[in-house]
Design a protein around this motif. Structure first.
Motif, mmCIF file in Angstrom:
data_model
loop_
_atom_site.group_PDB
_atom_site.id
_atom_site.type_symbol
_atom_site.label_atom_id
_atom_site.label_comp_id
_atom_site.label_asym_id
_atom_site.label_seq_id
_atom_site.Cartn_x
_atom_site.Cartn_y
_atom_site.Cartn_z
ATOM 1 N N GLY A 126 0.819 -1.205 0.000
ATOM 2 C CA GLY A 126 0.000 0.000 0.000
ATOM 3 C C GLY A 126 0.850 1.250 0.000
ATOM 4 O O GLY A 126 0.575 2.207 -0.732
ATOM 5 N N LEU A 127 1.892 1.243 0.801
ATOM 6 C CA LEU A 127 2.805 2.392 0.839
ATOM 7 C C LEU A 127 3.484 2.601 -0.512
ATOM 8 O O LEU A 127 3.701 3.740 -0.942
ATOM 9 C CB LEU A 127 3.853 2.183 1.940
ATOM 10 C CG LEU A 127 3.332 2.341 3.368
ATOM 11 C CD1 LEU A 127 4.326 1.755 4.367
ATOM 12 C CD2 LEU A 127 3.070 3.808 3.683
ATOM 13 N N GLU A 128 3.803 1.507 -1.182
ATOM 14 C CA GLU A 128 4.426 1.604 -2.506
ATOM 15 C C GLU A 128 3.503 2.299 -3.501
ATOM 16 O O GLU A 128 3.950 3.109 -4.321
ATOM 17 C CB GLU A 128 4.780 0.195 -3.015
ATOM 18 C CG GLU A 128 5.957 -0.439 -2.285
ATOM 19 C CD GLU A 128 6.122 -1.912 -2.628
ATOM 20 O OE1 GLU A 128 5.363 -2.408 -3.502
ATOM 21 O OE2 GLU A 128 6.974 -2.573 -2.012
ATOM 22 N N LEU A 129 2.213 1.984 -3.445
ATOM 23 C CA LEU A 129 1.262 2.621 -4.363
ATOM 24 C C LEU A 129 1.221 4.130 -4.129
ATOM 25 O O LEU A 129 1.316 4.918 -5.087
ATOM 26 C CB LEU A 129 -0.131 2.025 -4.171
ATOM 27 C CG LEU A 129 -1.262 2.752 -4.911
ATOM 28 C CD1 LEU A 129 -1.032 2.744 -6.418
ATOM 29 C CD2 LEU A 129 -2.613 2.140 -4.576
ATOM 30 N N PHE A 130 1.103 4.532 -2.878
ATOM 31 C CA PHE A 130 1.002 5.964 -2.601
ATOM 32 C C PHE A 130 2.327 6.684 -2.834
ATOM 33 O O PHE A 130 2.341 7.874 -3.167
ATOM 34 C CB PHE A 130 0.478 6.187 -1.183
ATOM 35 C CG PHE A 130 -0.985 5.845 -1.045
ATOM 36 C CD1 PHE A 130 -1.953 6.691 -1.559
ATOM 37 C CD2 PHE A 130 -1.383 4.661 -0.450
ATOM 38 C CE1 PHE A 130 -3.305 6.372 -1.472
ATOM 39 C CE2 PHE A 130 -2.724 4.327 -0.350
ATOM 40 C CZ PHE A 130 -3.692 5.184 -0.867
ATOM 41 N N THR A 131 3.445 5.956 -2.711
ATOM 42 C CA THR A 131 4.746 6.534 -3.061
ATOM 43 C C THR A 131 4.804 6.825 -4.557
ATOM 44 O O THR A 131 5.283 7.887 -4.980
ATOM 45 C CB THR A 131 5.884 5.571 -2.666
ATOM 46 O OG1 THR A 131 5.853 5.356 -1.256
ATOM 47 C CG2 THR A 131 7.243 6.143 -3.049
ATOM 48 N N LYS A 132 4.278 5.908 -5.360
ATOM 49 C CA LYS A 132 4.226 6.129 -6.816
ATOM 50 C C LYS A 132 3.393 7.357 -7.151
ATOM 51 O O LYS A 132 3.770 8.175 -7.997
ATOM 52 C CB LYS A 132 3.620 4.904 -7.515
ATOM 53 C CG LYS A 132 4.548 3.708 -7.626
ATOM 54 C CD LYS A 132 3.872 2.594 -8.409
ATOM 55 C CE LYS A 132 4.775 1.378 -8.535
ATOM 56 N NZ LYS A 132 4.114 0.278 -9.287
ATOM 57 N N ILE A 147 8.143 12.376 1.697
ATOM 58 C CA ILE A 147 9.442 12.846 1.214
ATOM 59 C C ILE A 147 9.474 12.973 -0.315
ATOM 60 O O ILE A 147 10.208 13.795 -0.870
ATOM 61 C CB ILE A 147 10.553 11.887 1.714
ATOM 62 C CG1 ILE A 147 11.929 12.555 1.537
ATOM 63 C CG2 ILE A 147 10.494 10.543 0.996
ATOM 64 C CD1 ILE A 147 13.050 11.788 2.188
ATOM 65 N N GLU A 148 8.651 12.155 -0.999
ATOM 66 C CA GLU A 148 8.629 12.186 -2.465
ATOM 67 C C GLU A 148 7.831 13.378 -3.012
ATOM 68 O O GLU A 148 7.882 13.666 -4.196
ATOM 69 C CB GLU A 148 8.000 10.891 -2.998
ATOM 70 C CG GLU A 148 8.814 9.643 -2.695
ATOM 71 C CD GLU A 148 10.158 9.601 -3.415
ATOM 72 O OE1 GLU A 148 10.325 10.355 -4.410
ATOM 73 O OE2 GLU A 148 11.042 8.849 -2.989
ATOM 74 N N MET A 149 7.118 14.071 -2.121
ATOM 75 C CA MET A 149 6.315 15.202 -2.577
ATOM 76 C C MET A 149 7.130 16.506 -2.557
ATOM 77 O O MET A 149 6.681 17.524 -3.073
ATOM 78 C CB MET A 149 5.080 15.348 -1.697
ATOM 79 C CG MET A 149 4.152 14.133 -1.739
ATOM 80 S SD MET A 149 2.616 14.384 -0.827
ATOM 81 C CE MET A 149 1.775 15.567 -1.868
ATOM 82 N N ASN A 150 8.296 16.461 -1.923
ATOM 83 C CA ASN A 150 9.103 17.667 -1.780
ATOM 84 C C ASN A 150 10.142 17.812 -2.900
ATOM 85 O O ASN A 150 10.455 16.862 -3.581
ATOM 86 C CB ASN A 150 9.816 17.662 -0.421
ATOM 87 C CG ASN A 150 8.803 17.607 0.724
ATOM 88 O OD1 ASN A 150 7.724 18.199 0.642
ATOM 89 N ND2 ASN A 150 9.144 16.892 1.782
#
Length: 354
Positions: A199-205, A351-354
């Motif tokens: 689930g975390l992988e999906l939202f990281t993508k 962190i991927e949004m920054n």
């Protein structure tokens, strides 16, 4: 042999009749005791939530039970029962599924199995009747059709990966809805309560694609057009849809899997009106009580056994949408992983949004 068979049937019939008479007598005794108490006070069961207003109105009309509610969170309800003890001001509460076992372990509940006990799934109740879900919530998508074209609208978690819209889930550190959204995505992608990584992988993508919105999908943000696709409990999505504009939104359960949870009544061990509280639970799990909940967009736990009026059924999603939902099978693992989720979310997703 036929005589023996007929005798067996007769004996069974008599036994069943006596059981029915006993159950009926018990309910009449309970009703009389509840009427004598004259009132039932609740916490976390306000009029506007799950159409509790209809339940309290019926209990007043049918049994003369006056009612008062103080709205509060599940954690606050359990703490109140524990703190007040013999000075109890509340008789019954409505808490999230995870808090039923917590309340039982704290020793602040008393058991009562309603007459419809056998129709409540095993996963949705404890063996002694301290808690049992009255209605369920499943993680769903709510899609703004004005912002997302029909051909692009997601029907599964997998669809989210290649969409052109932003997905809003809210704050996983404070909202149970958001945390369960991550769990639902994990389950659909091969994970479980102890493994939220898929689930975390999906939202990281989604974050890497700049398609993750941290806006909370509420009625306000949806009405303002700030949400393109939101991850919500089904009952929230359906209620928001109808309050704003039914033609503007689609609500659906992702076809590749979701998580189903719900809410349970807990009867205060120290209740001043214990029989009224038990009768309230009895009514809530009856056909009439279950229909009342459905009027408030809450899917009844006895949905497979209750025929909903057409106008009420129209408020809910079709039963076939729930074929891929799974209940939480390992609550201890989920408690542990949900506590770790906020830090993992920040380290992997935000962190991927920054």
């Amino acid at each position: 042999m036929k005589k023996l068979f007929l005798a067996s049937l007769l004996g069974t019939s008599i036994a069943l009749s006596m059981t029915a008479m006993a159950a009926d007598t018990d309910l009449k005794t309970l009703e009389a005791a509840a009427k004598a108490e004259g009132e039932v006070n609740s916490v976390g069961m306000p009029d506007a939530w799950a159409n509790w207003k209809g339940t309290w109105a019926d209990l007043l009309t049918k049994y003369g039970l006056k009612h008062m509610d103080t709205d509060m969170s599940s954690a606050q309800e359990v703490a109140k029962f524990d703190a007040e003890k013999d000075n109890a001001s509340a008789d019954i509460g409505d808490v999230g599924a995870a808090f039923g076992p917590i309340a039982e372990k704290k020793g602040v509940t008393q058991p009562y199995k309603p007459s419809t006990w056998s129709q409540i799934p095993d996963w949705a109740k404890d063996k002694d009747g301290h808690w049992m879900l009255a209605y369920t919530g499943s993680i769903a998508f709510i899609i703004n059709k004005q912002l997302v074209k029909d051909e692009d609208a997601p029907k599964s978690w997998k669809d989210l990966e290649s969409g052109k819209y932003k997905v809003a889930i809210g704050d996983v550190s404070t909202a149970a809805q958001a945390a369960n959204g991550v769990l639902a995505a994990a389950i659909a992608r091969g994970g479980d309560e102890s493994n939220l990584a898929p689930g975390l992988e999906l939202f990281t993508k989604l974050a890497q694609q700049k398609r993750l919105s941290l806006a909370n999908p509420t009625i306000q943000t949806l009405e303002k057009g700030e949400i393109e696709v939101g991850v919500v409990w089904d009952f929230n999505g359906l209620s928001y849809r109808d309050q704003i504009d039914p033609k503007r939104f689609t609500v659906l359960i992702p076809s590749d899997g979701s998580v189903i949870s719900g809410y349970t009544t807990i009867i205060n061990k120290y209740a001043k009106h214990p029989n009224a509280a038990k009768l309230a639970r009895e009514y809530i799990l009856s056909d009439e009580g279950q229909i009342n909940l459905a009027r408030g967009y809450a899917r009844p736990i006895r949905a497979d056994h209750v025929k909903l009026p057409a106008d009420v059924a129209a408020k809910l999603l079709p039963a076939e949408q729930y074929k891929s939902v799974k209940p939480i099978s390992n609550p201890d693992a989920w408690e542990k992983s949900s506590k770790a989720l906020p830090q993992q979310w920040n380290e992997q997703v935000i962190i991927e949004m920054n």
